[in-house]
Design a protein around this motif. Structure first.
Motif, PDB file in Angstrom:
ATOM      1  N   LEU A 131      47.308  41.213  37.748  1.00  0.00           N
ATOM      2  CA  LEU A 131      47.108  40.421  38.962  1.00  0.00           C
ATOM      3  C   LEU A 131      46.068  41.058  39.879  1.00  0.00           C
ATOM      4  O   LEU A 131      45.265  40.358  40.490  1.00  0.00           O
ATOM      5  CB  LEU A 131      48.434  40.248  39.700  1.00  0.00           C
ATOM      6  CG  LEU A 131      49.464  39.351  39.012  1.00  0.00           C
ATOM      7  CD1 LEU A 131      50.789  39.417  39.754  1.00  0.00           C
ATOM      8  CD2 LEU A 131      48.971  37.928  38.899  1.00  0.00           C
ATOM      9  N   LYS A 132      46.075  42.384  39.954  1.00  0.00           N
ATOM     10  CA  LYS A 132      45.111  43.079  40.812  1.00  0.00           C
ATOM     11  C   LYS A 132      43.686  42.868  40.306  1.00  0.00           C
ATOM     12  O   LYS A 132      42.762  42.689  41.100  1.00  0.00           O
ATOM     13  CB  LYS A 132      45.438  44.567  40.871  1.00  0.00           C
ATOM     14  CG  LYS A 132      44.565  45.344  41.824  1.00  0.00           C
ATOM     15  CD  LYS A 132      45.082  46.759  41.954  1.00  0.00           C
ATOM     16  CE  LYS A 132      44.096  47.617  42.679  1.00  0.00           C
ATOM     17  NZ  LYS A 132      44.290  47.800  44.033  1.00  0.00           N
ATOM     18  N   GLN A 133      43.501  42.856  38.987  1.00  0.00           N
ATOM     19  CA  GLN A 133      42.170  42.606  38.435  1.00  0.00           C
ATOM     20  C   GLN A 133      41.665  41.234  38.861  1.00  0.00           C
ATOM     21  O   GLN A 133      40.500  41.082  39.222  1.00  0.00           O
ATOM     22  CB  GLN A 133      42.194  42.684  36.911  1.00  0.00           C
ATOM     23  CG  GLN A 133      42.275  44.078  36.366  1.00  0.00           C
ATOM     24  CD  GLN A 133      42.297  44.083  34.848  1.00  0.00           C
ATOM     25  OE1 GLN A 133      42.804  43.154  34.224  1.00  0.00           O
ATOM     26  NE2 GLN A 133      41.744  45.131  34.272  1.00  0.00           N
ATOM     27  N   GLY A 134      42.529  40.244  38.806  1.00  0.00           N
ATOM     28  CA  GLY A 134      42.145  38.900  39.218  1.00  0.00           C
ATOM     29  C   GLY A 134      41.830  38.819  40.696  1.00  0.00           C
ATOM     30  O   GLY A 134      40.919  38.106  41.110  1.00  0.00           O
ATOM     31  N   GLU A 135      42.581  39.553  41.509  1.00  0.00           N
ATOM     32  CA  GLU A 135      42.349  39.544  42.954  1.00  0.00           C
ATOM     33  C   GLU A 135      41.055  40.261  43.328  1.00  0.00           C
ATOM     34  O   GLU A 135      40.457  39.959  44.357  1.00  0.00           O
ATOM     35  CB  GLU A 135      43.526  40.210  43.674  1.00  0.00           C
ATOM     36  CG  GLU A 135      44.803  39.402  43.613  1.00  0.00           C
ATOM     37  CD  GLU A 135      46.010  40.161  44.133  1.00  0.00           C
ATOM     38  OE1 GLU A 135      45.848  41.345  44.545  1.00  0.00           O
ATOM     39  OE2 GLU A 135      47.103  39.599  44.127  1.00  0.00           O
ATOM     40  N   GLU A 136      40.636  41.214  42.504  1.00  0.00           N
ATOM     41  CA  GLU A 136      39.423  41.982  42.793  1.00  0.00           C
ATOM     42  C   GLU A 136      38.149  41.238  42.415  1.00  0.00           C
ATOM     43  O   GLU A 136      37.067  41.755  42.617  1.00  0.00           O
ATOM     44  CB  GLU A 136      39.470  43.332  42.086  1.00  0.00           C
ATOM     45  CG  GLU A 136      40.509  44.266  42.671  1.00  0.00           C
ATOM     46  CD  GLU A 136      40.612  45.577  41.922  1.00  0.00           C
ATOM     47  OE1 GLU A 136      40.085  45.678  40.787  1.00  0.00           O
ATOM     48  OE2 GLU A 136      41.242  46.492  42.457  1.00  0.00           O
ATOM     49  N   GLY A 137      38.276  40.069  41.840  1.00  0.00           N
ATOM     50  CA  GLY A 137      37.098  39.265  41.562  1.00  0.00           C
ATOM     51  C   GLY A 137      36.765  39.070  40.099  1.00  0.00           C
ATOM     52  O   GLY A 137      35.859  38.312  39.765  1.00  0.00           O
ATOM     53  N   THR A 138      37.470  39.733  39.204  1.00  0.00           N
ATOM     54  CA  THR A 138      37.243  39.509  37.780  1.00  0.00           C
ATOM     55  C   THR A 138      37.694  38.094  37.451  1.00  0.00           C
ATOM     56  O   THR A 138      38.763  37.669  37.888  1.00  0.00           O
ATOM     57  CB  THR A 138      38.054  40.514  36.936  1.00  0.00           C
ATOM     58  OG1 THR A 138      37.766  41.836  37.386  1.00  0.00           O
ATOM     59  CG2 THR A 138      37.715  40.399  35.466  1.00  0.00           C
ATOM     60  N   PRO A 139      36.875  37.344  36.695  1.00  0.00           N
ATOM     61  CA  PRO A 139      37.276  35.972  36.360  1.00  0.00           C
ATOM     62  C   PRO A 139      38.640  35.935  35.653  1.00  0.00           C
ATOM     63  O   PRO A 139      38.920  36.770  34.784  1.00  0.00           O
ATOM     64  CB  PRO A 139      36.169  35.494  35.425  1.00  0.00           C
ATOM     65  CG  PRO A 139      34.996  36.363  35.730  1.00  0.00           C
ATOM     66  CD  PRO A 139      35.561  37.687  36.156  1.00  0.00           C
ATOM     67  N   VAL A 140      39.462  34.990  36.062  1.00  0.00           N
ATOM     68  CA  VAL A 140      40.821  34.888  35.530  1.00  0.00           C
ATOM     69  C   VAL A 140      40.796  34.701  34.016  1.00  0.00           C
ATOM     70  O   VAL A 140      41.599  35.300  33.303  1.00  0.00           O
ATOM     71  CB  VAL A 140      41.589  33.733  36.218  1.00  0.00           C
ATOM     72  CG1 VAL A 140      42.935  33.510  35.566  1.00  0.00           C
ATOM     73  CG2 VAL A 140      41.757  34.028  37.698  1.00  0.00           C
ATOM     74  N   ALA A 141      39.865  33.901  33.517  1.00  0.00           N
ATOM     75  CA  ALA A 141      39.779  33.677  32.073  1.00  0.00           C
ATOM     76  C   ALA A 141      39.541  34.991  31.337  1.00  0.00           C
ATOM     77  O   ALA A 141      40.145  35.240  30.285  1.00  0.00           O
ATOM     78  CB  ALA A 141      38.668  32.678  31.764  1.00  0.00           C
ATOM     79  N   GLN A 142      38.691  35.837  31.886  1.00  0.00           N
ATOM     80  CA  GLN A 142      38.394  37.121  31.257  1.00  0.00           C
ATOM     81  C   GLN A 142      39.605  38.052  31.304  1.00  0.00           C
ATOM     82  O   GLN A 142      39.933  38.710  30.321  1.00  0.00           O
ATOM     83  CB  GLN A 142      37.198  37.768  31.952  1.00  0.00           C
ATOM     84  CG  GLN A 142      36.757  39.076  31.338  1.00  0.00           C
ATOM     85  CD  GLN A 142      35.568  39.676  32.072  1.00  0.00           C
ATOM     86  OE1 GLN A 142      34.970  39.027  32.923  1.00  0.00           O
ATOM     87  NE2 GLN A 142      35.231  40.907  31.756  1.00  0.00           N
TER      88      GLN A 142
END
Length: 88
Positions: free
Chosen positions: A15-26
């Motif tokens: 979840l933190k990766q997604g919040e930091e701006g990494t595309p959710v699909a990736q």
């Protein structure tokens, strides 16, 4: 209910990766989960740390257990109240 193959720490990291701006699909592709699962986790655990996630899970389990106990005892209570009404 099926147990998750991800720990609370792993969920928080994803979840933190997604919040930091990494595309959710990736993020989902790397973790091997569906985007629907990601968004369900985000809705449920958004902003929680792993220890808070564990606490939330334990409270949900306890709540389910208590609801089951109440559901099991309700017919007995109704039956006893019916007997009391008949005696009066």
């Amino acid at each position: 209910m099926k147990t998750s193959k991800f720990t609370e720490a792993q969920k928080a990291f994803i979840l933190k990766q997604g919040e930091e701006g990494t595309p959710v699909a990736q993020v989902c592709r790397k973790a091997g989960l569906s985007q629907a699962t990601y968004f369900n986790w985000k809705k449920r655990y958004g902003g929680l740390l792993p220890d808070k996630m564990r606490r939330l899970k334990s409270l949900e389990d306890e709540n389910a257990r208590l609801k089951k106990i109440v559901a099991d005892l309700t017919p007995d209570r109704e039956m006893l109240q019916d007997i009391i009404r008949r005696k009066l």
